[in-house]
Design a protein around this motif. Structure first.
Motif, PDB file in Angstrom:
ATOM      1  N   LYS A   8       0.824  -1.210   0.000  1.00  0.00           N
ATOM      2  CA  LYS A   8       0.000   0.000   0.000  1.00  0.00           C
ATOM      3  C   LYS A   8       0.860   1.263   0.000  1.00  0.00           C
ATOM      4  O   LYS A   8       2.046   1.235   0.382  1.00  0.00           O
ATOM      5  CB  LYS A   8      -0.954   0.004   1.198  1.00  0.00           C
ATOM      6  N   HIS A  15      -0.398   8.285  10.509  1.00  0.00           N
ATOM      7  CA  HIS A  15      -0.326   8.669  11.928  1.00  0.00           C
ATOM      8  C   HIS A  15      -1.627   9.313  12.411  1.00  0.00           C
ATOM      9  O   HIS A  15      -2.183   8.859  13.407  1.00  0.00           O
ATOM     10  CB  HIS A  15       0.890   9.575  12.222  1.00  0.00           C
ATOM     11  N   ALA A 125      -2.329   0.641  16.429  1.00  0.00           N
ATOM     12  CA  ALA A 125      -2.326   0.763  14.966  1.00  0.00           C
ATOM     13  C   ALA A 125      -3.721   1.143  14.503  1.00  0.00           C
ATOM     14  O   ALA A 125      -4.683   1.074  15.267  1.00  0.00           O
ATOM     15  CB  ALA A 125      -1.944  -0.576  14.333  1.00  0.00           C
ATOM     16  N   SER A 126      -3.807   1.542  13.242  1.00  0.00           N
ATOM     17  CA  SER A 126      -5.116   1.704  12.607  1.00  0.00           C
ATOM     18  C   SER A 126      -5.264   0.559  11.603  1.00  0.00           C
ATOM     19  O   SER A 126      -4.274  -0.083  11.261  1.00  0.00           O
ATOM     20  CB  SER A 126      -5.193   3.044  11.862  1.00  0.00           C
ATOM     21  N   ASP A 129      -3.578  -0.185   6.720  1.00  0.00           N
ATOM     22  CA  ASP A 129      -2.697  -1.029   5.897  1.00  0.00           C
ATOM     23  C   ASP A 129      -3.365  -2.372   5.607  1.00  0.00           C
ATOM     24  O   ASP A 129      -3.385  -2.843   4.465  1.00  0.00           O
ATOM     25  CB  ASP A 129      -1.368  -1.301   6.613  1.00  0.00           C
TER      26      ASP A 129
HETATM   27  C1  MEV Z   1       1.675   2.918   8.803  1.00  0.00           C
HETATM   28  O1  MEV Z   1       1.653   2.426   7.488  1.00  0.00           O
HETATM   29  C2  MEV Z   1       0.548   3.881   9.004  1.00  0.00           C
HETATM   30  C3  MEV Z   1       0.486   4.484  10.396  1.00  0.00           C
HETATM   31  O2  MEV Z   1      -0.575   5.453  10.364  1.00  0.00           O
HETATM   32  C4  MEV Z   1       0.217   3.440  11.458  1.00  0.00           C
HETATM   33  C5  MEV Z   1      -1.195   2.837  11.353  1.00  0.00           C
HETATM   34  O3  MEV Z   1      -2.097   3.471  10.816  1.00  0.00           O
HETATM   35  O4  MEV Z   1      -1.360   1.729  11.870  1.00  0.00           O
HETATM   36  C6  MEV Z   1       1.763   5.216  10.782  1.00  0.00           C
END
Ligand code: MEV
Length: 307
Positions: A8, A15, A125-126, A129
Motif C-alpha cells: 500500500k 499517523h 495501529a489503525s 494497511d
Molecule cells: C503505517 O503504514 C501507518 C500508520 O498510520 C500506522 C497505522 O495506521 O497503523 C503510521
C-alpha cells in the motif's frame, strides 16, 4: 493453496488515522504471495515459525486457527520496512491462503483478523494497511460511515469506517531511503507528543483536513493543489517527530520535477512518495540523492486466491 495481497501507499493521513482522523491510501502493484501446503509440522520457508521475521505469518497462523500444520512459503515484492505495507500484505496473504485451503475467502473477515494480528505484533495501529491489502484499490478511512462504505473496524473507543475511494489513473514515484524503521515505536512517539502537547493534537487534526482536501484535489485532477498539500503534510509529519534527514533529502530531490512529495507510511526512514508527471526525471533525481527509486501504480485487486 496460495494467496496474494498488495502493498500500500498512503497518500495522506498516516499517523493521524491512528487517532481517528481521515486517511487516503491505495493498494500498489507490489504484492506478497504466500503458499501453504499440509506438512508434518509448522515451517516458514523451511525454518521455524518462531523466527522474528515471521512474526506476521505466525500471528496470522494463530488467528486463522488452522487445524493441521502447514509448510508456509512467503514471497514478497513489497520491500520490508519501507513504509509500503509489507507486513500487512504478508499477514493478509497468509490469512488468505489459510482461509482459502479451508474454503472461502472473505475480505472483510480477513481485514478484521489481519488488523488484530497487526495490533498484537506492532502495538497501537489503525486498520488502514491491513484493510487496503484485503480490499485492493483506493480506500478512504473516515470516523463516520458514508456512501461507498466497505466495512467498519472498532477497537477500544475508536472506530474506523473504510470506504472505497475513486482516484484518477495516476502513477507515483517512490523514493526508498533504505533505512528500515519499526512502525510501533513511531506510532507510540506520536501518541506521546499528542498527549503532552496540544499543538501536536492540532497538527493531527490539520493532517485530517489535508486528507479530505487532498482527495478532492486529486479527484478534480488539480495536481498542483494535491502536491502542495503533500508538501504541507510532510512538514507536519516531520514536526510530529517521524521525519528523517534522508527523507528530507529525497523529498528535496524529488520536488523540482514533482507537484509535491512527502514521506509515506510510518516515517523515521522508509520511503517518500512523489506526485509527478515526469517520473523518469524524479526517479533519476532520487537516485542521485542516494535513494532507491521506482514507479508504482494502483492495484485494484485485494486479497486473491492463486490458481
Ligand atoms: C503505517 O503504514 C501507518 C500508520 O498510520 C500506522 C497505522 O495506521 O497503523 C503510521
Amino acid at each position: 493453496m496460495a494467496a496474494s495481497a498488495p502493498g500500500k501507499l498512503i497518500l495522506f493521513g498516516e499517523h493521524a488515522v491512528v487517532f481517528g482522523e481521515p486517511a487516503l491510501c491505495t493498494a500498489i502493484n507490489l504484492r506478497a504471495e504466500v503458499f501453504v501446503r499440509p506438512y508434518k509440522e509448522w515451517r516458514a520457508d523451511g525454518g521455524a515459525l518462531d523466527e522474528p521475521r515471521y512474526r506476521d505469518v505466525k500471528g496470522a497462523v494463530e488467528k486463522a486457527k488452522a487445524r493441521a500444520p502447514m509448510w508456509v512459503e512467503v514471497r514478497a515484492m513489497v520491500p520490508s520496512g519501507a513504509g509500503l505495507g509489507s507486513s500487512a500484505a504478508v499477514t493478509v496473504a497468509t490469512l488468505g491462503a489459510l482461509h482459502g485451503i479451508a474454503g472461502g475467502l472473505d475480505p472483510p473477515t480477513i481485514a478484521r483478523e489481519a488488523f488484530e494480528v497487526e495490533h498484537e505484533v506492532q502495538g497501537r495501529a489503525s486498520p488502514i494497511d491491513t484493510s487496503t491489502a484485503a480490499a485492493g484499490g483506493a480506500l478512504l478511512v473516515l470516523r463516520e460511515p458514508r456512501e461507498d462504505l466497505l466495512w467498519t473496524i472498532e477497537r477500544d473507543t475508536r472506530r474506523w469506517c473504510l470506504h472505497r475511494a475513486r482516484l484518477p489513473d495516476l502513477e507515483f514515484v517512490i523514493g526508498n531511503t533504505g533505512i528500515s524503521a519499526a512502525t510501533g515505536p513511531l506510532v507510540a512517539k506520536v501518541k506521546d507528543r499528542v498527549e503532552r502537547d496540544p499543538r501536536a493534537a492540532d497538527m493531527v487534526r490539520e493532517i485530517g483536513r489535508i486528507t479530505l482536501e487532498g482527495l478532492a484535489a486529486l479527484q478534480r485532477r488539480d495536481l498542483v493543489q494535491a502536491g502542495r498539500l503533500m508538501d504541507r503534510d510532510h512538514a507536519l509529519l516531520t514536526e510530529l517527530g517521524v521525519g528523517h534527514e534522508m527523507l528530507d533529502r529525497l523529498v528535496a530531490a524529488a520536488r523540482p520535477s514533482s507537484y509535491g512529495a512527502k514521506l509515506t507510511g510510518a516515517g523515521g526512514g522508509g520511503s517518500i512518495v512523489a506526485l509527478t508527471d515526469r517520473p523518469d526525471e524524479t526517479v533519476g533525481a532520487i537516485r542521485a540523492a542516494g535513494g532507491k527509486a521506482f514507479v508504482v501504480r494502483p492495484d485494484s485487486a485485494g486479497v486473491t486466491k492463486q490458481p
